[in-house]
Design a protein around this motif. Structure first.
Motif, PDB file in Angstrom:
ATOM      1  N   ALA A 143     -12.471   5.923  -6.175  1.00  0.00           N
ATOM      2  CA  ALA A 143     -13.240   4.675  -6.194  1.00  0.00           C
ATOM      3  C   ALA A 143     -13.097   3.995  -4.845  1.00  0.00           C
ATOM      4  O   ALA A 143     -12.144   4.242  -4.092  1.00  0.00           O
ATOM      5  N   ASP A 144     -14.037   3.133  -4.554  1.00  0.00           N
ATOM      6  CA  ASP A 144     -14.011   2.322  -3.340  1.00  0.00           C
ATOM      7  C   ASP A 144     -14.490   0.926  -3.720  1.00  0.00           C
ATOM      8  O   ASP A 144     -15.624   0.770  -4.231  1.00  0.00           O
TER       9      ASP A 144
ATOM     10  N   SER B  10      -9.789   2.026  -0.925  1.00  0.00           N
ATOM     11  CA  SER B  10     -10.466   3.289  -1.185  1.00  0.00           C
ATOM     12  C   SER B  10      -9.387   4.262  -1.634  1.00  0.00           C
ATOM     13  O   SER B  10      -8.392   4.460  -0.918  1.00  0.00           O
ATOM     14  N   TRP B  11      -9.556   4.832  -2.819  1.00  0.00           N
ATOM     15  CA  TRP B  11      -8.507   5.705  -3.327  1.00  0.00           C
ATOM     16  C   TRP B  11      -9.099   6.987  -3.909  1.00  0.00           C
ATOM     17  O   TRP B  11     -10.249   7.017  -4.343  1.00  0.00           O
ATOM     18  N   ARG B  12      -8.282   8.007  -3.898  1.00  0.00           N
ATOM     19  CA  ARG B  12      -8.640   9.291  -4.503  1.00  0.00           C
ATOM     20  C   ARG B  12      -7.389   9.879  -5.148  1.00  0.00           C
ATOM     21  O   ARG B  12      -6.312   9.857  -4.571  1.00  0.00           O
TER      22      ARG B  12
ATOM     23  N   GLU C  93      -6.344   4.074   0.958  1.00  0.00           N
ATOM     24  CA  GLU C  93      -6.611   3.339   2.196  1.00  0.00           C
ATOM     25  C   GLU C  93      -6.798   1.882   1.784  1.00  0.00           C
ATOM     26  O   GLU C  93      -7.760   1.536   1.102  1.00  0.00           O
ATOM     27  N   VAL C  94      -5.860   1.012   2.178  1.00  0.00           N
ATOM     28  CA  VAL C  94      -5.841  -0.369   1.719  1.00  0.00           C
ATOM     29  C   VAL C  94      -5.993  -1.304   2.909  1.00  0.00           C
ATOM     30  O   VAL C  94      -5.381  -1.085   3.961  1.00  0.00           O
ATOM     31  N   GLU C  95      -6.810  -2.346   2.721  1.00  0.00           N
ATOM     32  CA  GLU C  95      -6.948  -3.392   3.738  1.00  0.00           C
ATOM     33  C   GLU C  95      -6.507  -4.714   3.138  1.00  0.00           C
ATOM     34  O   GLU C  95      -7.018  -5.148   2.099  1.00  0.00           O
ATOM     35  N   VAL C  96      -5.548  -5.358   3.818  1.00  0.00           N
ATOM     36  CA  VAL C  96      -5.020  -6.652   3.379  1.00  0.00           C
ATOM     37  C   VAL C  96      -5.284  -7.661   4.489  1.00  0.00           C
ATOM     38  O   VAL C  96      -4.829  -7.470   5.615  1.00  0.00           O
ATOM     39  N   PRO C  97      -6.021  -8.737   4.209  1.00  0.00           N
ATOM     40  CA  PRO C  97      -6.323  -9.706   5.285  1.00  0.00           C
ATOM     41  C   PRO C  97      -5.106 -10.558   5.634  1.00  0.00           C
ATOM     42  O   PRO C  97      -4.157 -10.695   4.850  1.00  0.00           O
ATOM     43  N   GLU C  98      -5.138 -11.139   6.829  1.00  0.00           N
ATOM     44  CA  GLU C  98      -4.097 -12.078   7.245  1.00  0.00           C
ATOM     45  C   GLU C  98      -4.052 -13.248   6.259  1.00  0.00           C
ATOM     46  O   GLU C  98      -5.079 -13.785   5.859  1.00  0.00           O
ATOM     47  N   GLY C  99      -2.829 -13.624   5.894  1.00  0.00           N
ATOM     48  CA  GLY C  99      -2.673 -14.721   4.949  1.00  0.00           C
ATOM     49  C   GLY C  99      -2.573 -14.266   3.513  1.00  0.00           C
ATOM     50  O   GLY C  99      -2.384 -15.100   2.612  1.00  0.00           O
ATOM     51  N   SER C 100      -2.694 -12.956   3.265  1.00  0.00           N
ATOM     52  CA  SER C 100      -2.597 -12.423   1.915  1.00  0.00           C
ATOM     53  C   SER C 100      -1.501 -11.359   1.854  1.00  0.00           C
ATOM     54  O   SER C 100      -1.132 -10.767   2.869  1.00  0.00           O
ATOM     55  N   VAL C 101      -1.041 -11.123   0.640  1.00  0.00           N
ATOM     56  CA  VAL C 101      -0.080 -10.054   0.371  1.00  0.00           C
ATOM     57  C   VAL C 101      -0.587  -9.283  -0.832  1.00  0.00           C
ATOM     58  O   VAL C 101      -0.967  -9.878  -1.853  1.00  0.00           O
ATOM     59  N   ALA C 102      -0.599  -7.957  -0.711  1.00  0.00           N
ATOM     60  CA  ALA C 102      -1.031  -7.106  -1.816  1.00  0.00           C
ATOM     61  C   ALA C 102       0.164  -6.401  -2.423  1.00  0.00           C
ATOM     62  O   ALA C 102       1.200  -6.204  -1.768  1.00  0.00           O
ATOM     63  N   THR C 103       0.009  -6.021  -3.694  1.00  0.00           N
ATOM     64  CA  THR C 103       1.034  -5.237  -4.380  1.00  0.00           C
ATOM     65  C   THR C 103       0.383  -4.006  -4.987  1.00  0.00           C
ATOM     66  O   THR C 103      -0.580  -4.133  -5.756  1.00  0.00           O
TER      67      THR C 103
ATOM     68  N   ARG D  72      -3.831  -2.687   7.743  1.00  0.00           N
ATOM     69  CA  ARG D  72      -4.412  -1.502   7.106  1.00  0.00           C
ATOM     70  C   ARG D  72      -3.284  -0.528   6.763  1.00  0.00           C
ATOM     71  O   ARG D  72      -2.375  -0.311   7.569  1.00  0.00           O
ATOM     72  N   HIS D  73      -3.382   0.047   5.582  1.00  0.00           N
ATOM     73  CA  HIS D  73      -2.311   0.914   5.096  1.00  0.00           C
ATOM     74  C   HIS D  73      -2.900   2.211   4.561  1.00  0.00           C
ATOM     75  O   HIS D  73      -3.807   2.190   3.715  1.00  0.00           O
ATOM     76  N   GLY D  74      -2.378   3.318   5.035  1.00  0.00           N
ATOM     77  CA  GLY D  74      -2.685   4.615   4.463  1.00  0.00           C
ATOM     78  C   GLY D  74      -1.479   5.086   3.680  1.00  0.00           C
ATOM     79  O   GLY D  74      -0.369   5.214   4.230  1.00  0.00           O
TER      80      GLY D  74
END
Length: 876
Positions: free
Chosen positions: A813-814, A827-829, A838-848, A863-865
């Motif tokens: 999915a994307d 974007s994941w497979r 492939e994850v994009e986290v904007p400045e000022g945010s934190v993802a889990t 950006r995280h791979g």
């Protein structure tokens, strides 16, 4: 609008109109202070006199029980001209919901409307007090003149009726003015009610259409300011304003009574053009008695029918009249406008009888544009519909409005013309062109009209049906956003409150709707009654004021949705008082925590209009939802004492629901009349209203029903369908949620995808009238958040989860979204034993990142791979 002119004096623009012959103005009595009741064998009547031809009569009737009777329109000789059965129906009992339609306009004269009853009890709203003094301003509706009757005997007062006369043509205003050679910084501030099309020296002032956006015009009138410097020329200039009726001056009898709205008058204009000369002095051209007006070429403009333009019209100019303001405060519009966004060619053309049918391949909202040439007096008739008839012809039947629906006409004048209607929009896939007389039509196009909102998100995944549901929901919503979020651009054009509060969470992923929805929430505030109650449609001409927590919960839920999306506490502060007043009024009306009043309930469950379990379960659970959200809003605003009060109320509602509907033997919620119903179990599970010790049993019962009775299908209406997939995932059966969402047959979304549709239908059944109705797409919020795996976990996307579903049918999915902090996305497979992200986290945010069987992983901005092991057997 009070600028200073070069001589230093102040000059205000005045509202102006065109004196309209009383023969073409509505006659109405809409106020009442009593209800005249009758029983079997009795009748009520009202006589009236009209100086002009008329096409329908509307009455304000009240239902008690299950009556059956008849009402009739008779002429002075006693001949029945029109009649209809009076009985209980899904839409037929509210303010001015009943109308008698004439096949052909009736002539001026004396008439009588009678209401007789065979069974039950019916009332007719009546004003018994003397009519207030009436001063004719030339544009307002005229009072009814006649006698109220009971069993043939006159009695004091006037029954609440409206006489829909043949309307006057739409007015065109103009002013001629001089401009010095060095004019600069020219601005036009203007509003035409209902709609205004402004031109200077023949050039369009703006690309905006259908302006201003609909409001309660006796509370708020919106205007815009346009830069018109480029349109001015040295010397003599002309400004023109061609007005449409819209919802302000609506005509054509209809169930909702828009033609009898309390603000209704003939179209009126307020305009002011300012520009500077080389010395910086302000020059002002303001609407007033020095402007001219004429009956324009748009000879008919009916809300649910369409427009008739007669290009042979000879403009006869006269002085405009100054009229009182419409009553609402004047405010600058801030929501994005409606514009032409696509010019679409037909994909297929066929000949059916004397018409050419154009198929545009998709359902859209807009109108025709075509080239016409021929002899003066020839007529072109365009009909629009979402579905073609069995013989391939195009016709739209709308039982909720008088006359043939969605029809435009053009009568040719001299010379060829490019024609596009100006004051209406239609929902359609097909349109037919019929030529009467010596004329030819070419270059037939569909003009899509849409609000110019910015795109903020996307979603796609391996499963085509899931991707389709999300995309179709966005398309259908955009087809319904024209001033207010409507339910259908064809049959109602109403701002139904439940449609929007169900769909908001899903469509906020796709569009920046902050300004559009704030405008509509302001309409909510305007539409409230004295106790703070919001009607079922917003704005309203008076229809739908019965309280319903399943519907007008939009007053609470949409501000919360916007706050969660944008993280802006000012949104909650702006509506905090109306939210609490609304919630308090609902709690006052509830009986022991249960909602026993009227409600649409879980509307349109498969095979039904009204849910078999009745409205009480859904309405009670939506009262719980309103109350808990109000508590959260109060907490966010720092009103902790108020928040606890609403939490206590919510606990009482949950307890009352459990006490009445929980069945100990089955461990599920059931209706005494209808037995197990999915909605009765979905909603308390979704809202956290199930006691912990039975939550497992309730969830298991829901799963068993879907697997064993409905074989993987849903069996609920619009309200529960929003929450069903999420509840299944929460009870550990995300696989079953995917199954329900992707079933290729009825009832469900998959059948629509399989049929090649691009928009959503109004109901699960194949008899659904509308193919352009978005509220059943509300479940796409779960698809975005749990299939795509991108879900906000705090207001304004300060934190969010990456947590996709693990199901063998969806291996990639994307999903992307523009948050207040910037772009977020994943974007994941998933391969046999491995997740790739492939994850994009904007400045000022934190993802889990949260995956089954693995500890959560914190992802900072950037950006995280990532690669993670897949848990075997997590999907079923």
């Amino acid at each position: 609008m009070e600028p200073h002119t070069p001589d230093g004096t102040s000059r205000s623009a005045s509202w102006i109109g065109r004196w309209t012959d009383p023969a073409h103005r509505i006659r109405r009595s809409i106020d009442s202070d009593a209800i005249a009741w009758i029983g079997p064998g009795e009748w009520l009547g009202q006589t009236f006199t009209t100086p002009g031809s008329f096409t329908a009569v509307c009455a304000d009737l009240v239902c008690d029980g299950e009556p059956r009777g008849r009402w009739e329109l008779r002429d002075s000789s006693g001949e029945v001209l029109a009649s209809a059965v009076i009985e209980v129906g899904g839409f037929r009992w509210d303010r001015f919901a009943h109308h008698l339609e004439l096949a052909e306009p009736a002539a001026p004269g004396d008439y009588q409307v009678t209401l007789s009853l065979e069974a039950g009890r019916v009332g007719w709203r009546t004003r018994t007090a003397p009519a207030p003094a009436f001063v004719d301003d030339g544009v307002s509706p005229l009072p009814v003149q006649g006698v109220a009757l009971r069993d043939g005997v006159p009695e004091p007062g006037t029954r609440a009726i409206g006489v829909e006369t043949v309307p006057a043509p739409n007015p065109v205003f103009r002013a001629v003015f001089d401009v010095p050679d060095d004019a600069r910084d020219a601005r036009l501030t203007a509003v035409g009610l209902g709609y205004g099309v402004f031109r200077i020296n023949g050039g369009a002032v703006t690309e905006d259409v259908l302006e201003p956006a609909q409001t309660a015009y006796d509370r708020t009138v919106l205007h815009r300011t346009y830069d018109v410097t480029s349109l001015l020329v040295p010397g003599r200039n002309t400004i023109t304003a061609e007005l449409g009726r819209g919802f302000y001056a609506a005509r054509g009898a209809n169930t909702w009574g828009w033609n009898l709205a309390p603000w209704h008058r003939e179209p009126v204009l307020l305009a002011q053009l300012e520009h500077l000369d080389s010395a910086g002095a302000v020059h002002v051209i303001s609407s007033g008695p020095d402007w001219e007006v004429a009956a324009g070429p748009t000879t008919e403009d009916l809300l649910y029918t369409g427009e008739t333009v007669d290009a042979t019209t000879e403009m006869r100019w006269e002085r405009a009249i100054v009229v009182p303001p419409p009553g609402g405060r004047l405010r600058a519009a801030t929501a994005p406008p409606v514009r032409r966004t696509e010019i679409r060619s037909s994909q297929r053309e066929t000949t059916v009888g004397d018409t050419t049918v154009h198929d545009f391949g998709t359902i859209l909202t807009g109108r025709v544009r075509c080239e016409i040439s021929g002899e003066p007096g020839a007529e072109v008739v365009v009909r629009y519909a979402e579905q073609a008839a069995e013989d391939g012809s195009v016709r739209c039947d709308n039982v909720l409005a008088a006359g043939e629906a969605q029809v435009d006409r053009y009568v040719l004048g001299s010379g060829p013309v490019t024609w596009e209607p100006q004051f209406s929009y239609k929902g359609f896939r097909y349109l037919s062109v019929q030529v009467r007389g010596d004329a030819s039509v070419s270059e037939v196009r569909a003009v899509r009209l849409a609000t110019t909102v910015e795109r903020t998100g996307s979603f796609v995944c391996e499963d085509e049906t899931l991707s389709w549901i999300d995309a179709a929901t966005a398309r259908t919503f955009l087809n319904n956003l024209h001033g207010v979020p409507t339910d259908t651009p064809v049959y109602e054009k109403n701002g139904w409150t439940a449609d929007a509060h169900l769909g908001t969470e899903a469509v906020l992923h796709h569009f920046d709707l902050r300004d559009s929805l704030v405008k509509w929430l302001d309409d909510h505030v305007d539409a409230r009654d004295e106790a703070g109650m919001v009607p079922m449609i917003v704005p309203t001409p008076g229809w739908g004021r019965e309280p319903d927590p399943a519907w007008s919960a939009s007053m609470v839920l949409i501000p919360w949705n916007l706050y969660w999306e944008h993280g802006d506490l000012a949104l909650l502060q702006r509506y905090g008082d109306p939210i609490r007043a609304y919630a308090d009024r609902l709690l006052e009306l509830a009986e022991g925590g249960l909602w026993r009043g009227d409600s649409w309930g879980d509307w349109l469950s498969p095979g039904h209009w009204h849910a078999p379990e009745g409205p009480e379960p859904t309405a009670t659970m939506m009262l719980h939802r309103v109350t808990t959200r109000t508590a959260e809003i109060c907490h966010a605003l720092g009103l902790d004492g108020e928040a606890e009060r609403y939490r206590d109320a919510a606990r009482s509602i949950a307890a009352a629901y459990h006490a009445k509907f929980f069945d100990e033997l089955s461990g599920t919620y059931r209706s005494p009349e209808a037995g197990f119903r999915q909605s009765m179990n979905v909603l308390p599970l979704a809202f956290g209203a199930v006691p912990g010790y039975v939550a497992g049993a309730v969830g298991a019962g829901l799963v068993d029903d879907i697997e064993e009775r409905t074989h993987g299908h849903l069996d609920c209406g619009a309200v529960a369908a929003k929450h069903l997939l999420g509840v299944l995932a929460d009870v550990g059966r995300a696989d079953l949620a995917v199954t329900v969402a992707t079933r290729p047959d009825r009832p469900g979304w998959g059948i629509w995808h399989r049929l090649g549709m691009e928009t959503l239908m109004e109901a699960w059944d194949d008899t659904a009238r509308s193919h352009n109705h978005y509220f059943l797409g509300a479940a796409s919020a779960w698809i975005q958040q749990r299939v795509g795996g991108l879900r906000s976990t705090s207001p304004g996307w300060r934190t969010f989860d990456i947590a996709p579903v693990q199901d063998d049918r969806v291996t990639w999915a994307d999903v992307r979204h523009v948050t207040p902090h910037g772009h977020a996305g994943v974007s994941w497979r998933r391969r046999e034993d491995n997740w790739e992200f492939e994850v994009e986290v904007p400045e000022g945010s934190v993802a889990t990142l949260r995956l089954p069987g693995q500890p959560p992983a914190r992802l900072p901005a950037g950006r995280h791979g990532l690669n993670r092991p897949a848990t075997p057997g997590a999907g079923r």
